[in-house]
Write an enzyme that holds these catalytic residues in place. Structure first.
Site, PDB file in Angstrom:
ATOM      1  CG  ASP A  59      -1.879  -1.121   1.289  1.00 13.33           C
ATOM      2  OD1 ASP A  59      -2.236  -1.614   0.199  1.00 13.33           O
ATOM      3  OD2 ASP A  59      -2.279  -1.518   2.391  1.00 13.33           O
ATOM      4  CE1 TYR A 123       3.860  -6.415   3.373  1.00 13.47           C
ATOM      5  CE2 TYR A 123       3.122  -8.695   3.269  1.00 13.47           C
ATOM      6  CZ  TYR A 123       3.262  -7.450   2.679  1.00 13.47           C
ATOM      7  OH  TYR A 123       2.814  -7.240   1.401  1.00 13.47           O
TER       8      TYR A 123
END
Length: 301
Positions: A59, A123
């Protein structure tokens, strides 16, 4: 066409104001990481129109230490394929001052796909404690972590809550509404969810100690904003805003509307750190390698 070579490149980049994928055509003047990479490849003067396929569509505002992508690059038949080393150097030169760097390049089979062949993605979310204002962070941490006023978190409760997220389950409560919400299955397998001490990038040199924590998540794929929502919920548990049973109730509700408002972790602390593949998926067949050697008079790893 033996002059056409499929490449897989690994790259790192700092926060991008438009995210990893191409900016919409109606938003002139804005560019995502993919736009910048395609511009850099275009300067190599390929015969084909290059379209990049990115493994992980991070994002806006998210960082990546190791994203990957693939593309087809066709040169004139009298020119050999770029070696991996030259391709890396050329693309980084063409990227100029952009905060994007190519770290490695590989020649891969024609059926390789950077997104769909990925076996896992990892992540890491970085949190700094006891920071009342962003100006109290080292400059190397500015916008690269979530700075909290809290001096302590209940890490034990956070770890207990994180364990509830591991496994194959419906993560509908932890995804944000998006255009493909009715297309992508909410069933995901979370292999890793850990809460461990971290450190500042300049911990050995900064004038005071800042407690850092890192939340690590590994899965083959994630839903839209799933990692930031899981992080926000775990931090809420650590702050005492949510109990472990309440987090379990949110998970079991399987409804994005059940996720509490105002606790989603901001993008700036999130880093994509690994995208892993099977070695066999990235290896050229012996026949393909021999054909390329014969046709181009050039071989490479």
């Amino acid at each position: 066409d033996k002059g056409k070579v499929r490449r897989q490149s690994r790259c790192s980049y700092d926060q991008n104001e438009r995210g990893a994928v191409k900016a919409p055509s109606n938003q002139l003047g804005w560019k995502g990481v993919q736009d910048h990479l395609e511009d850099a490849i275009g300067k190599l003067k390929p015969l084909n129109t290059v379209s990049l396929s990115v493994s992980s569509r991070t994002d806006t505002g998210v960082n990546a230490l190791s994203n990957s992508a693939h593309f087809d690059l066709q040169r004139r038949k009298d020119k050999p394929p770029f070696t991996a080393e030259i391709l890396v150097e050329a693309l980084n030169f063409n990227l100029g001052a952009e905060q994007i760097r190519i770290t490695r390049a590989h020649r891969v089979p024609d059926d390789f796909h950077a997104r769909f062949r990925a076996q896992s993605r990892t992540y890491v979310y970085r949190i700094a404690l006891g920071i009342s204002h962003n100006s109290k962070l080292p400059l190397t941490e500015s916008d690269l972590c979530w700075n909290l006023r809290d001096k302590k978190l209940d890490v034990g409760a956070m770890r207990e809550a994180a364990a509830l997220l591991v496994g194959t389950q419906d993560f509908s409560s932890f995804r944000a509404v998006s255009s493909d919400i009715h297309i992508i299955s909410p069933l995901k397998t979370l292999d890793v969810a850990t809460v461990e001490p971290g450190s500042s990038f300049v911990s050995a040199h900064f004038h005071r100690e800042i407690p850092f924590w890192e939340l690590t998540f590994t899965a083959r794929s994630f839903l839209y904003k799933q990692v930031r929502r899981m992080t926000g919920a775990l931090v809420a548990v650590g702050r005492g805003q949510l109990s472990v049973p309440q987090l379990q109730g949110i998970l079991e509700a399987r409804d994005s509307l059940s996720y509490p408002r105002g606790i989603v972790a901001p993008a700036r602390g999130l880093f994509l750190t690994r995208v892993d593949y099977k070695e066999t998926d990235m290896q050229l067949s012996q026949q393909t390698s021999e054909e390329q050697f014969t046709s181009n008079g050039n071989s490479e790893d």
